[in-house]
Motif scaffolding. Structure first.
Motif, PDB file in Angstrom:
ATOM      1  N   ASP A 644     -30.336   0.810   1.628  1.00  0.00           N
ATOM      2  CA  ASP A 644     -31.368   0.218   0.777  1.00  0.00           C
ATOM      3  C   ASP A 644     -31.200   0.749  -0.645  1.00  0.00           C
ATOM      4  O   ASP A 644     -31.477   1.916  -0.917  1.00  0.00           O
ATOM      5  CB  ASP A 644     -32.752   0.588   1.333  1.00  0.00           C
ATOM      6  N   PHE A 645     -30.724  -0.107  -1.550  1.00  0.00           N
ATOM      7  CA  PHE A 645     -30.519   0.283  -2.943  1.00  0.00           C
ATOM      8  C   PHE A 645     -31.317  -0.654  -3.857  1.00  0.00           C
ATOM      9  O   PHE A 645     -31.182  -1.871  -3.778  1.00  0.00           O
ATOM     10  CB  PHE A 645     -29.034   0.222  -3.313  1.00  0.00           C
ATOM     11  N   ASP A 646     -32.097  -0.063  -4.748  1.00  0.00           N
ATOM     12  CA  ASP A 646     -32.986  -0.843  -5.609  1.00  0.00           C
ATOM     13  C   ASP A 646     -32.239  -1.737  -6.603  1.00  0.00           C
ATOM     14  O   ASP A 646     -32.677  -2.849  -6.902  1.00  0.00           O
ATOM     15  CB  ASP A 646     -33.901   0.093  -6.410  1.00  0.00           C
ATOM     16  N   LYS A 647     -31.111  -1.252  -7.124  1.00  0.00           N
ATOM     17  CA  LYS A 647     -30.492  -1.920  -8.278  1.00  0.00           C
ATOM     18  C   LYS A 647     -29.302  -2.814  -7.924  1.00  0.00           C
ATOM     19  O   LYS A 647     -28.643  -3.317  -8.809  1.00  0.00           O
ATOM     20  CB  LYS A 647     -30.061  -0.870  -9.308  1.00  0.00           C
ATOM     21  N   VAL A 648     -29.037  -2.997  -6.633  1.00  0.00           N
ATOM     22  CA  VAL A 648     -27.898  -3.846  -6.248  1.00  0.00           C
ATOM     23  C   VAL A 648     -28.300  -5.307  -6.372  1.00  0.00           C
ATOM     24  O   VAL A 648     -29.132  -5.801  -5.611  1.00  0.00           O
ATOM     25  CB  VAL A 648     -27.416  -3.537  -4.815  1.00  0.00           C
ATOM     26  N   GLN A 649     -27.704  -5.989  -7.314  1.00  0.00           N
ATOM     27  CA  GLN A 649     -28.019  -7.403  -7.539  1.00  0.00           C
ATOM     28  C   GLN A 649     -26.906  -8.336  -7.089  1.00  0.00           C
ATOM     29  O   GLN A 649     -27.106  -9.542  -7.012  1.00  0.00           O
ATOM     30  CB  GLN A 649     -28.305  -7.653  -9.033  1.00  0.00           C
ATOM     31  N   LEU A 650     -25.736  -7.776  -6.821  1.00  0.00           N
ATOM     32  CA  LEU A 650     -24.606  -8.613  -6.454  1.00  0.00           C
ATOM     33  C   LEU A 650     -23.829  -7.979  -5.318  1.00  0.00           C
ATOM     34  O   LEU A 650     -23.550  -6.776  -5.329  1.00  0.00           O
ATOM     35  CB  LEU A 650     -23.676  -8.800  -7.659  1.00  0.00           C
ATOM     36  N   VAL A 651     -23.469  -8.803  -4.335  1.00  0.00           N
ATOM     37  CA  VAL A 651     -22.552  -8.393  -3.271  1.00  0.00           C
ATOM     38  C   VAL A 651     -21.375  -9.358  -3.280  1.00  0.00           C
ATOM     39  O   VAL A 651     -21.567 -10.580  -3.296  1.00  0.00           O
ATOM     40  CB  VAL A 651     -23.237  -8.396  -1.889  1.00  0.00           C
ATOM     41  N   GLY A 652     -20.153  -8.818  -3.287  1.00  0.00           N
ATOM     42  CA  GLY A 652     -18.956  -9.649  -3.229  1.00  0.00           C
ATOM     43  C   GLY A 652     -18.188  -9.365  -1.951  1.00  0.00           C
ATOM     44  O   GLY A 652     -17.905  -8.203  -1.646  1.00  0.00           O
ATOM     45  N   ILE A 653     -17.883 -10.404  -1.200  1.00  0.00           N
ATOM     46  CA  ILE A 653     -17.100 -10.276   0.038  1.00  0.00           C
ATOM     47  C   ILE A 653     -15.718 -10.841  -0.273  1.00  0.00           C
ATOM     48  O   ILE A 653     -15.571 -12.032  -0.562  1.00  0.00           O
ATOM     49  CB  ILE A 653     -17.777 -11.022   1.197  1.00  0.00           C
ATOM     50  N   LEU A 654     -14.703  -9.987  -0.238  1.00  0.00           N
ATOM     51  CA  LEU A 654     -13.414 -10.331  -0.828  1.00  0.00           C
ATOM     52  C   LEU A 654     -12.510 -11.154   0.085  1.00  0.00           C
ATOM     53  O   LEU A 654     -11.664 -11.894  -0.400  1.00  0.00           O
ATOM     54  CB  LEU A 654     -12.687  -9.056  -1.255  1.00  0.00           C
ATOM     55  N   ASN A 655     -12.672 -11.031   1.397  1.00  0.00           N
ATOM     56  CA  ASN A 655     -11.748 -11.724   2.296  1.00  0.00           C
ATOM     57  C   ASN A 655     -12.450 -12.051   3.614  1.00  0.00           C
ATOM     58  O   ASN A 655     -12.255 -11.364   4.620  1.00  0.00           O
ATOM     59  CB  ASN A 655     -10.507 -10.856   2.542  1.00  0.00           C
ATOM     60  N   ALA A 656     -13.251 -13.098   3.614  1.00  0.00           N
ATOM     61  CA  ALA A 656     -14.012 -13.475   4.813  1.00  0.00           C
ATOM     62  C   ALA A 656     -13.102 -13.950   5.931  1.00  0.00           C
ATOM     63  O   ALA A 656     -13.428 -13.797   7.115  1.00  0.00           O
ATOM     64  CB  ALA A 656     -15.037 -14.560   4.466  1.00  0.00           C
ATOM     65  N   ASP A 657     -11.954 -14.518   5.605  1.00  0.00           N
ATOM     66  CA  ASP A 657     -11.055 -15.072   6.630  1.00  0.00           C
ATOM     67  C   ASP A 657     -10.585 -14.006   7.619  1.00  0.00           C
ATOM     68  O   ASP A 657     -10.468 -14.266   8.818  1.00  0.00           O
ATOM     69  CB  ASP A 657      -9.834 -15.720   5.961  1.00  0.00           C
ATOM     70  N   ALA A 658     -10.305 -12.791   7.109  1.00  0.00           N
ATOM     71  CA  ALA A 658      -9.805 -11.722   7.979  1.00  0.00           C
ATOM     72  C   ALA A 658     -10.836 -11.350   9.038  1.00  0.00           C
ATOM     73  O   ALA A 658     -10.478 -10.920  10.140  1.00  0.00           O
ATOM     74  CB  ALA A 658      -9.448 -10.498   7.147  1.00  0.00           C
ATOM     75  N   ILE A 659     -12.110 -11.540   8.724  1.00  0.00           N
ATOM     76  CA  ILE A 659     -13.179 -11.220   9.675  1.00  0.00           C
ATOM     77  C   ILE A 659     -13.350 -12.334  10.693  1.00  0.00           C
ATOM     78  O   ILE A 659     -13.509 -12.087  11.892  1.00  0.00           O
ATOM     79  CB  ILE A 659     -14.510 -11.004   8.916  1.00  0.00           C
ATOM     80  N   LEU A 660     -13.293 -13.581  10.228  1.00  0.00           N
ATOM     81  CA  LEU A 660     -13.633 -14.728  11.080  1.00  0.00           C
ATOM     82  C   LEU A 660     -12.479 -15.209  11.942  1.00  0.00           C
ATOM     83  O   LEU A 660     -12.703 -15.897  12.939  1.00  0.00           O
ATOM     84  CB  LEU A 660     -14.127 -15.884  10.196  1.00  0.00           C
ATOM     85  N   HIS A 661     -11.252 -14.887  11.591  1.00  0.00           N
ATOM     86  CA  HIS A 661     -10.089 -15.412  12.309  1.00  0.00           C
ATOM     87  C   HIS A 661      -9.458 -14.400  13.254  1.00  0.00           C
ATOM     88  O   HIS A 661      -8.292 -14.527  13.619  1.00  0.00           O
ATOM     89  CB  HIS A 661      -9.037 -15.917  11.309  1.00  0.00           C
ATOM     90  N   TYR A 662     -10.215 -13.392  13.633  1.00  0.00           N
ATOM     91  CA  TYR A 662      -9.690 -12.398  14.574  1.00  0.00           C
ATOM     92  C   TYR A 662      -9.606 -13.026  15.966  1.00  0.00           C
ATOM     93  O   TYR A 662     -10.533 -13.720  16.396  1.00  0.00           O
ATOM     94  CB  TYR A 662     -10.619 -11.173  14.604  1.00  0.00           C
ATOM     95  N   PRO A 663      -8.496 -12.814  16.706  1.00  0.00           N
ATOM     96  CA  PRO A 663      -8.316 -13.495  18.000  1.00  0.00           C
ATOM     97  C   PRO A 663      -9.128 -12.855  19.124  1.00  0.00           C
ATOM     98  O   PRO A 663      -8.590 -12.188  20.011  1.00  0.00           O
ATOM     99  CB  PRO A 663      -6.804 -13.346  18.250  1.00  0.00           C
ATOM    100  N   GLU A 664     -10.448 -13.074  19.108  1.00  0.00           N
ATOM    101  CA  GLU A 664     -11.328 -12.464  20.098  1.00  0.00           C
ATOM    102  C   GLU A 664     -12.592 -13.314  20.192  1.00  0.00           C
ATOM    103  O   GLU A 664     -13.036 -13.871  19.188  1.00  0.00           O
ATOM    104  CB  GLU A 664     -11.645 -11.036  19.644  1.00  0.00           C
TER     105      GLU A 664
END
Length: 825
Positions: A644-664
């Motif tokens: 929980d951070f008060d000043k975080v206004q931006l989150v960037g996810i750099l490579n969603a494909d590596a997470i979603l294309h795992y063979p499982e």
């Protein structure tokens, strides 16, 4: 107790399928209680601390019993309820009682003897016949009464010392003695005080004048003592602190002790710290939290497990605090589970403000002495009739603490796969053990998360659990806006700088200009996943595992993330000799470096396994980010969980494909959870933004994340699970087989699959070769059993255990390692 012969069944900290029986000497009968530890000999020499399970009068008929050698505890270290949970755990996860004991007890309570080498005083042989190594050991024993194996390794500068020791035993030069040392040592702190009997106030004035002239350093120490005693209001002060304040050594102190001016004493102190701040009442809940709290209590009154599905930043923790307060005020104990040790850092300070010293912390980053002290505090609290309750916060190992008055168990981030123990056995899920514990102790169970596991949400929707929903963020904040960046199109249009899209760079620039913070998520540590020759495509591989080595730039080395093997960075290709070696892919270390080039003025930190190896590293990184001393935090999945951070206004996810294309089969579930959780770090005090970079933007999971639509994702994924017979409709048991010889492994795994198919038919799949085929020089094959929920799990496991045990016992199969994983993740 009546006269006669008594015996105890004990659990040894070894992977043995049965309990062992020992005789109890008459002098010990009245002192032995189930749950205490006793010293027993197992085998020819080895000595262990075993747990007493049962005291009885029935002697075993098929082997000669050995006597209990000693009793280590006056009160049980394991409760009766714990034994019941251990029994369930060993039956459910198909492991031995010794496996459970080894996992459950702190290492300082799991004792085994260490071999001590001593000189045989009856040896009359010729010293000149000794080998060089034998002579070195014999010479060392002339000056030392005994040596450990580690001592001998250092003397000989040799790792394999047993052949030398066996030779000396056979020649009757040395003897081997087994000793058990208690590893837990209480912490004793030295204090000093003025000897007011010999030096009342009037004599002290004369003493001060004398010291001022003859021993000014002694006077400095005496004055430091007086100041510290006056400030604390206590006649005794900490010796080390007094020496530091006076700037003197122990020699000065010893002079004052010899003159009987100062007295030395020792006090036993807890390693568990004390909270000295102000205790505050729980904060007032908003109307939505009040409604969720009411529904939770109503479900508890009906005996239900409650799944609290609350969106990120909805205030689930404040709801937990209200429930904890009620339980502690009634004298009950509360267990608060978190999936990662790291998460305890931020939460401890928050909870201490409400619960002070009633809060205890327990996890594997604590040393063994600290863990034993927390264990002992729970045992003490069990028998304290006037207890004000204890709250324990910890990772998965905290489920094994010896609670006996448990009123509430909170499993926060219940979906997280870190609750699952992978190796060694027992391969348990702490969330599921918590639910079983609740049944045995009549405790209430609260599972909390923004992204429930498929199984838990299915149980809630089907009525097995109660479902409580908290679908609004606190302070009427909106969920962050989520944008998906098509990296394929961005690269075509040259709108990419390194691994950052222009849109992400613009958003980071905007956030930094406003004095806010950003988090960038890349679920791979290191600099580059692999190195490749640009001419022949050669890639450096681990010598022990079938994986490429990851480049870590800070240490300029290639490292295997499976076994830890390391090598220096090659200057040329090992295959063709060319020097054109290129980094492929990117990890958090590379992102950190590239960010510094794009944003040279920004303060950047990295949060991953490599930067948090020490006990305090995580706390240091999180605190500096929380205090605003860091602008951009780059991290792996560590940054996705509950922070929980008060000043975080931006989150960037750099490579969603590596997470979603795992063979499982859980890839989409895990992908949704990771993306939704890390997105939830944005905009927790004002409206935030999330940018997801992906090449396959048509993946349906991305649209569910964009809309913050968990129910929609659940229904979509549920259809897939039903079609292909996966949880929550089916139960899974995975069997992993390992062997150093791949040909032998293929033969054995195929034989085993035929045996299992004869028992379970088409429910058995495999053997299959996993994506990483060899780890630590063991080749791997997997078999999977899919079981309908209508089947008797008990009968299935009994058949499976018998089949595996029979196959293991064949002489030709003894080198085969078989691991059973019930409910694999």
């Amino acid at each position: 107790m009546k006269s006669g012969s008594y015996f105890v069944d004990v659990i040894l900290p070894l992977p043995l399928p049965d309990l062992f029986t020992y005789s109890v000497p008459a002098a010990m009968v009245d002192r032995i209680i189930p749950g205490t530890r006793v010293v027993v000999q197992f085998g020819k020499q080895k000595v262990y601390a075993a747990l007493v399970f049962k005291l009885h009068t029935i002697a075993p008929s098929f082997y000669e019993v050995k006597p209990v050698m000693d009793i280590l505890d006056e009160v049980p270290v394991i409760t009766e309820v714990q034994f019941k949970i251990w029994k369930w755990l060993s039956d459910y996860y198909l492991c031995t009682p010794g496996d459970v004991m080894a996992a459950a007890l702190p290492s300082a309570l799991r004792l085994q003897s260490e071999s001590r080498i001593v000189k045989n005083e009856d040896f009359k042989g010729d010293v000149s016949s000794f080998t060089d190594r034998e002579y070195l050991i014999y010479e060392a024993l002339e000056t030392q009464a005994e040596l450990s194996l580690h001592d001998i390794e250092k003397i000989l500068s040799l790792k394999q010392v047993m052949p030398v020791i066996r030779s000396m035993i056979n020649k009757k030069i040395i003897l081997v003695r087994e000793e058990v040392d208690e590893r837990y040592k209480p912490k004793w702190v030295e204090y000093i005080a003025v000897n007011d009997k010999l030096f009342p106030e009037d004599r002290l004035n004369d003493l001060v004048n004398t010291l001022e002239k003859k021993a000014p350093k002694q006077l400095d120490l005496l004055l430091a003592y007086f100041q510290m005693s006056r400030d604390s209001g206590e006649p005794q002060v900490n010796k080390a602190m007094a020496l530091k304040k006076a700037g003197v050594t122990t020699t000065v102190l010893q002079a004052l002790v010899k003159k009987e001016v100062l007295l030395l004493s020792q006090q036993r102190e807890d390693r568990v710290g004390h909270y000295e701040g102000k205790i505050i009442a729980p904060y007032t809940l908003n109307p939505f939290q009040v409604q969720a709290l009411h529904e939770t209590k109503q479900a508890f009154s009906e005996g239900s497990v409650v799944l609290l599905h609350g969106v990120t930043s909805s205030g689930k923790t404040e709801l937990y605090i209200h429930l904890i307060t009620e339980q502690l005020n009634s004298g009950a104990q509360v267990l608060y589970l978190l999936p990662e040790i790291a998460l305890t850092t931020q939460l401890i300070g928050r909870l201490q403000k409400h619960f002070g010293d009633r809060l205890l912390v327990y996890h594997s980053r604590f040393n063994e002495q600290e863990r034993v002290e927390v264990w002992n505090k729970i045992i003490e609290d069990n028998s304290n009739a006037s207890s004000t309750g204890k709250l324990v916060i910890g990772a998965r190992s905290a489920v094994f603490l010896p609670f006996s008055r448990l009123g509430l168990i909170i499993v926060d981030e219940e979906h997280d796969h870190s609750y699952k123990q992978v190796d060694p056995a027992p391969r348990y899920n702490a969330r599921d053990i918590a639910i079983v514990m609740g049944g045995y102790q009549d405790a209430r169970i609260l599972l909390g998360t923004a992204t429930p596991s498929m199984e838990s949400y299915y149980n809630a929707v089907s009525g097995k659990y109660a479902l409580v929903t908290l679908d609004r963020r606190h302070a009427e904040l909106q969920m962050p806006d989520v944008f998906v960046v098509n990296m394929k199109e961005a690269r075509k249009r040259k709108m990419v700088n390194g691994h950052f899209s222009n849109m992400l760079i613009e958003q980071i620039t905007d956030v930094l200009a406003q004095g806010e913070q950003a988090i960038l998520f890349q679920n791979r540590r290191g600099f580059a996943p692999y190195l490749e020759c640009n001419i022949c495509s050669w890639t450096p591989l681990c010598v022990n595992c079938d994986v490429s080595l990851t480049y870590h730039k800070k240490k300029n080395e290639l490292r295997c993330h499976y076994c830890g093997y390391m090598q220096t960075l090659p200057v040329k290709c090992a295959a063709c000799g060319d020097q054109d070696l290129r980094m492929k892919g990117f990890g958090t270390e590379r992102i950190e470096e590239e960010l510094q080039l794009v944003f040279p003025e920004a303060r950047i930190a990295r949060l991953d396994y490599d930067t948090t190896r020490s006990k305090t590293a995580y706390h240091r990184i999180i605190t500096t980010f929380e205090e605003g001393a860091v602008d951009i935090l780059v991290g792996t999945q560590m940054v996705t969980k509950g922070l929980d951070f008060d000043k975080v206004q931006l989150v960037g996810i750099l490579n969603a494909d590596a997470i979603l294309h795992y063979p499982e089969f859980r890839a989409h579930e895990r992908g949704f959870q990771l993306l939704a959780q890390v997105s939830g770090r944005a905009g927790r005090r004002k409206h935030g933004r999330v940018l997801i970079q992906a090449y396959d933007v048509s993946n349906p999971v991305l649209s569910f994340v964009e809309r913050h639509d968990y129910p929609g994702f659940y229904m979509h994924e549920l259809n897939e699970r039903y079609t292909f017979s996966y949880p929550p409709y089916f139960r899974l048991i995975e069997i992993r087989v390992k062997h150093r010889d791949e040909t032998q492994l293929d033969r054995m795994s195929n034989e085993l699959s035929l045996i299992l198919r004869s028992l379970f038919g088409k429910r058995v799949l495999g053997p299959t070769t996993p994506s990483v085929n060899r780890i630590r020089n063991y080749f791997l094959r997997h078999l999977l059993i899919k079981l309908e929920k209508t089947l008797s799990v008990k009968e299935v496991k009994a058949k499976l255990s018998q089949a595996l045990e029979s196959y293991r016992k064949k002489p030709e199969n003894r080198q085969l390692i078989i691991q059973v994983d019930v409910d694999p993740l």
